[in-house]
Design an enzyme around this catalytic site. Structure first.
Site, PDB file in Angstrom:
ATOM      1  N   GLY A  87     -10.929  20.062  14.387  1.00  0.00           N
ATOM      2  CA  GLY A  87     -10.831  18.888  15.250  1.00  0.00           C
ATOM      3  C   GLY A  87     -12.114  18.625  16.017  1.00  0.00           C
ATOM      4  O   GLY A  87     -13.073  19.391  15.932  1.00  0.00           O
ATOM      5  N   THR A 119      12.423  -7.226  -9.757  1.00  0.00           N
ATOM      6  CA  THR A 119      11.131  -7.209 -10.462  1.00  0.00           C
ATOM      7  C   THR A 119      10.170  -8.301  -9.973  1.00  0.00           C
ATOM      8  O   THR A 119       9.003  -8.308 -10.338  1.00  0.00           O
ATOM      9  CB  THR A 119      11.331  -7.418 -11.989  1.00  0.00           C
ATOM     10  OG1 THR A 119      11.844  -8.731 -12.197  1.00  0.00           O
ATOM     11  CG2 THR A 119      12.265  -6.391 -12.570  1.00  0.00           C
ATOM     12  N   GLU A 151     -10.641  -8.483   0.779  1.00  0.00           N
ATOM     13  CA  GLU A 151     -11.791  -7.587   0.654  1.00  0.00           C
ATOM     14  C   GLU A 151     -11.886  -6.885  -0.695  1.00  0.00           C
ATOM     15  O   GLU A 151     -12.931  -6.351  -1.037  1.00  0.00           O
ATOM     16  CB  GLU A 151     -11.795  -6.577   1.800  1.00  0.00           C
ATOM     17  CG  GLU A 151     -10.482  -5.841   1.933  1.00  0.00           C
ATOM     18  CD  GLU A 151     -10.362  -5.132   3.282  1.00  0.00           C
ATOM     19  OE1 GLU A 151     -11.159  -5.445   4.182  1.00  0.00           O
ATOM     20  OE2 GLU A 151      -9.486  -4.274   3.401  1.00  0.00           O
ATOM     21  N   CYS A 157     -12.577  26.026  11.514  1.00  0.00           N
ATOM     22  CA  CYS A 157     -13.602  25.219  12.165  1.00  0.00           C
ATOM     23  C   CYS A 157     -13.392  25.191  13.678  1.00  0.00           C
ATOM     24  O   CYS A 157     -13.655  26.190  14.336  1.00  0.00           O
ATOM     25  CB  CYS A 157     -13.675  23.840  11.529  1.00  0.00           C
ATOM     26  SG  CYS A 157     -15.318  23.133  11.702  1.00  0.00           S
ATOM     27  N   GLU A 192     -19.502  21.282  23.437  1.00  0.00           N
ATOM     28  CA  GLU A 192     -18.885  20.013  23.007  1.00  0.00           C
ATOM     29  C   GLU A 192     -17.910  19.522  24.081  1.00  0.00           C
ATOM     30  O   GLU A 192     -17.783  18.321  24.306  1.00  0.00           O
ATOM     31  CB  GLU A 192     -18.133  20.212  21.675  1.00  0.00           C
ATOM     32  CG  GLU A 192     -17.455  18.952  21.172  1.00  0.00           C
ATOM     33  CD  GLU A 192     -16.704  19.134  19.848  1.00  0.00           C
ATOM     34  OE1 GLU A 192     -16.633  20.271  19.337  1.00  0.00           O
ATOM     35  OE2 GLU A 192     -16.191  18.119  19.334  1.00  0.00           O
ATOM     36  N   HIS A 220     -14.405  24.993   5.888  1.00  0.00           N
ATOM     37  CA  HIS A 220     -13.085  24.432   5.559  1.00  0.00           C
ATOM     38  C   HIS A 220     -12.594  24.963   4.213  1.00  0.00           C
ATOM     39  O   HIS A 220     -12.768  24.294   3.184  1.00  0.00           O
ATOM     40  CB  HIS A 220     -13.160  22.907   5.510  1.00  0.00           C
ATOM     41  CG  HIS A 220     -13.373  22.294   6.850  1.00  0.00           C
ATOM     42  ND1 HIS A 220     -12.344  21.870   7.648  1.00  0.00           N
ATOM     43  CD2 HIS A 220     -14.503  22.073   7.548  1.00  0.00           C
ATOM     44  CE1 HIS A 220     -12.821  21.395   8.781  1.00  0.00           C
ATOM     45  NE2 HIS A 220     -14.143  21.513   8.745  1.00  0.00           N
ATOM     46  N   SER A 250       0.856  -1.193   0.000  1.00  0.00           N
ATOM     47  CA  SER A 250       0.000   0.000   0.000  1.00  0.00           C
ATOM     48  C   SER A 250       0.895   1.247   0.000  1.00  0.00           C
ATOM     49  O   SER A 250       2.122   1.125   0.014  1.00  0.00           O
ATOM     50  CB  SER A 250      -0.911  -0.017   1.226  1.00  0.00           C
ATOM     51  OG  SER A 250      -0.126  -0.089   2.385  1.00  0.00           O
ATOM     52  N   LYS A 291      12.345  -6.845 -19.136  1.00  0.00           N
ATOM     53  CA  LYS A 291      12.107  -8.010 -18.290  1.00  0.00           C
ATOM     54  C   LYS A 291      10.694  -7.936 -17.681  1.00  0.00           C
ATOM     55  O   LYS A 291       9.940  -8.908 -17.713  1.00  0.00           O
ATOM     56  CB  LYS A 291      13.168  -8.020 -17.176  1.00  0.00           C
ATOM     57  CG  LYS A 291      13.191  -9.279 -16.362  1.00  0.00           C
ATOM     58  CD  LYS A 291      14.413  -9.262 -15.451  1.00  0.00           C
ATOM     59  CE  LYS A 291      14.329 -10.368 -14.426  1.00  0.00           C
ATOM     60  NZ  LYS A 291      15.377 -10.238 -13.415  1.00  0.00           N
ATOM     61  N   GLU A 342      -9.682  25.058   3.073  1.00  0.00           N
ATOM     62  CA  GLU A 342      -8.593  24.238   2.506  1.00  0.00           C
ATOM     63  C   GLU A 342      -9.110  23.243   1.471  1.00  0.00           C
ATOM     64  O   GLU A 342      -8.360  22.809   0.594  1.00  0.00           O
ATOM     65  CB  GLU A 342      -7.843  23.513   3.638  1.00  0.00           C
ATOM     66  CG  GLU A 342      -8.573  22.352   4.338  1.00  0.00           C
ATOM     67  CD  GLU A 342      -9.516  22.774   5.456  1.00  0.00           C
ATOM     68  OE1 GLU A 342      -9.909  23.961   5.499  1.00  0.00           O
ATOM     69  OE2 GLU A 342      -9.887  21.907   6.281  1.00  0.00           O
TER      70      GLU A 342
END
Ligand code: GLN
Length: 548
Positions: free
Chosen positions: A355, A189, A150, A382, A406, A508, A13, A224, A510
């Site tokens: 956050g 490879t 999966e 935020c 919160e 947001h 990954s 190859k 960004e």
């Protein structure tokens, strides 16, 4: 009728499938084709909205309010076209649809199975964007690595798509790793051969192989790989590690990834690539004439992917200002009243990150106080905006226990409170205030000057809001609500009139910054930080290890 390109990953990954997919899309777009990218993720969450950033990095939000994988951010940043709910699909979403249909009786009398019911639903969603008629090419990135249990139904769906469609309408690009063994001084490879074999066992044969490598591949190695993976040598593409992700499209252009893909798709008569804006951006990026240190105060700073869009927005904004933006990661839990000066000295600007939850908020509030009192350019996003409101309430208005409900449901001054529409919501998934909403800007405000416009729309992901019961106290003391959602009177922006640059936004920004359209708040914030360089000299105790 759209053509389909699937991008799979082998060996390991984190090879950068998203960047390769976005780079290929950019090249095809630069040749005049209409391209979109979607991501299919094999996990069972219906969307990544309930995932912790430690698990999955940033949750990216689209205009239409989808909580998605951060790769969609790369797609938008590269292509400058918005993505939507349809661009990110998970196993959870697929199963939810199929199970709901089963309960409705849509399969009455039949056993519901992975093949054909799940694979049919995967294929239906793979084709959705193609069916709109808006795109010549739909690129689909398959999350996970070939061989994962999966991801099998997704690979099977790709196999069926290739079987159903004419050969030239559906191809597979497989991204793999060519490791370098320093003891043997050799590129290997074999892992690639194995991953292609695994994919073939699942019935899919790649048309193009893109090889991530730390060292150049010579012709012999390419031959190859081509021979053992059963593709022609021109379909083996080298993807060397790049200094920045934004160089990858040009590297892929050099390697001819777009040309081989167009050949396989039998698309002829395409234009020469027009990458003028892209190249200008890269030029500016590598030829910065100034440098600023911006402190990023967050609780996930040890994890690069947690604030991905913020970091990328700074790269865009830095380039346009000919400025190298050094992001100094500062853990919010490490900031206390006693050490705030020490921690933040040498910064030219301060960003307090979004956050959830109580961890680290007192450090964020201390940081805002420092920025406010020391005329340090400040940008709160935020939760960062909410912290600015709380800091002002505590230290200027004198309400010592002011807080957001919160974090403290018992506070006597709940200056940040749960939105009315959120009060009866119990489920956590997909229930925040999500997606794009319009916002009206006050004339003669910093926000208005930044945007050069009175009407904006920005994307949201929150449950709490500025408590309008206290609005007059804030205005009288100098914290101005300079942007509001007109339909529900929600405060979207606060700013300090008496400060050179102090802005907090409930949304947001960004998420909307792209290479070709850097976000104006980031651009102006970097500019303000550059002007502040004389206030806070760059020679500080801040180590270069933290540079982005
Ligand atoms: N936790 C805050 C809220 O839900 C802020 C959310 C955020 O920063 N995205 O309102």
């Amino acid at each position: 009728m759209a053509k389909f390109i699937f991008v799979t990953g082998g060996v390991t990954s984190s090879l950068g499938k998203g960047i390769i997919a976005a780079s290929l899309a950019k090249l095809l777009q630069s040749r005049g084709l209409k391209v979109t990218i979607q991501k299919f993720d094999p996990y069972i969450n219906v969307d990544p909205g309930t995932l912790n950033p430690y698990e999955h990095g940033e949750c990216y939000v689209t205009d239409d309010g989808a909580e998605t994988d951060l790769d969609l951010g790369h797609y938008e940043r590269f292509l400058s076209i918005p993505t939507s709910q349809a661009n990110n699909v998970t196993t959870g979403r697929i199963y939810q649809t199929v199970i709901n249909k089963e309960r409705e009786g849509a399969y009455l009398g039949k056993t519901v199975q992975v093949v054909p019911h799940i694979t049919d639903e995967i294929k239906r969603r793979m084709k959705l964007l193609g069916d709109t008629g808006e795109f010549d090419i739909v690129i689909t990135e398959l999350g996970g690595t070939v061989g994962d249990i999966e991801s099998l139904p997704f690979v099977e769906a790709v196999r069926q798509m290739q079987w159903e469609l004419p050969e030239e309408d559906c191809i597979v690009v497989h991204l793999t790793l060519i490791p370098y063994l320093s003891a043997a001084k050799e590129l290997k490879t074999k892992p690639t051969q194995h991953s292609v074999r695994l994919l073939s066992q699942e019935g899919v044969h790649p048309n193009v192989i893109v090889c991530r490598t730390e060292h150049p591949l010579n012709q012999e190695i390419k031959r190859k790989i081509a021979l053992f993976c059963n593709v022609k040598p021109d379909a083996v593409i080298e993807a060397m590690d790049a200094g920045t992700i934004y160089e990858v499209p040009l590297k892929m252009l050099q390697e001819g990834l777009d040309v081989i893909v167009l050949k396989k798709l039998q698309i002829n008569g395409y234009a020469a690539p027009d990458l003028t804006k892209w190249v200008t951006f890269l030029d500016k990026l590598s030829n910065a004439t100034q440098r600023v240190n911006i402190g990023l105060i967050g609780k996930y700073v040890e994890l690069q992917d947690a604030y991905k869009s913020i970091l990328e927005a700074f790269i865009h904004a830095g380039a346009i200002n000919h400025c190298k933006v050094n992001i100094i990661d500062i853990h919010s839990e490490s900031i206390q009243k006693e050490n705030v000066q020490e921690q933040l000295k040498g910064l030219n600007g301060l960003l307090v990150a979004p956050g959830f939850g109580a961890r680290g908020v007192e450090g964020k509030i201390e940081a805002v106080k420092y920025a406010r009192e020391n005329n340090l350019p400040f940008f709160g996003i935020c939760l960062g905006m909410q912290m600015a409101v709380i800091e002002f309430a505590r230290n200027v208005l004198g309400w010592k226990d002011a807080h957001s409900t919160e974090m403290d449901a018992q506070t006597t001054h709940p200056v940040i409170a749960l939105m009315e529409e959120q009060k009866n919501i119990v489920n956590k998934g997909g229930t925040m205030r999500l997606g794009a909403y319009p916002c009206q800007l006050e004339a003669d405000s910093l926000a208005h000057r930044i945007y050069g416009n009175a009407e904006i729309t920005e994307r949201h992901r929150h449950r709490w809001e500025f408590n309008n019961n206290y609005i007059n106290n804030f205005i009288d003391a100098g914290l101005i609500p300079s942007g509001k959602n007109v339909s529900n009177d929600l405060v979207e922006i606060v700013e300090l009139k008496s400060h050179p640059f102090f802005i907090g936004v409930q949304y947001h920004p960004e998420l909307k910054s792209t290479v070709e359209n850097p976000h104006p708040i980031f651009v102006q914030f970097v500019k303000a930080a550059m002007e502040n360089s004389s206030l806070a000299p760059i020679e500080s105790n801040i180590s270069e290890d933290a540079l982005v």
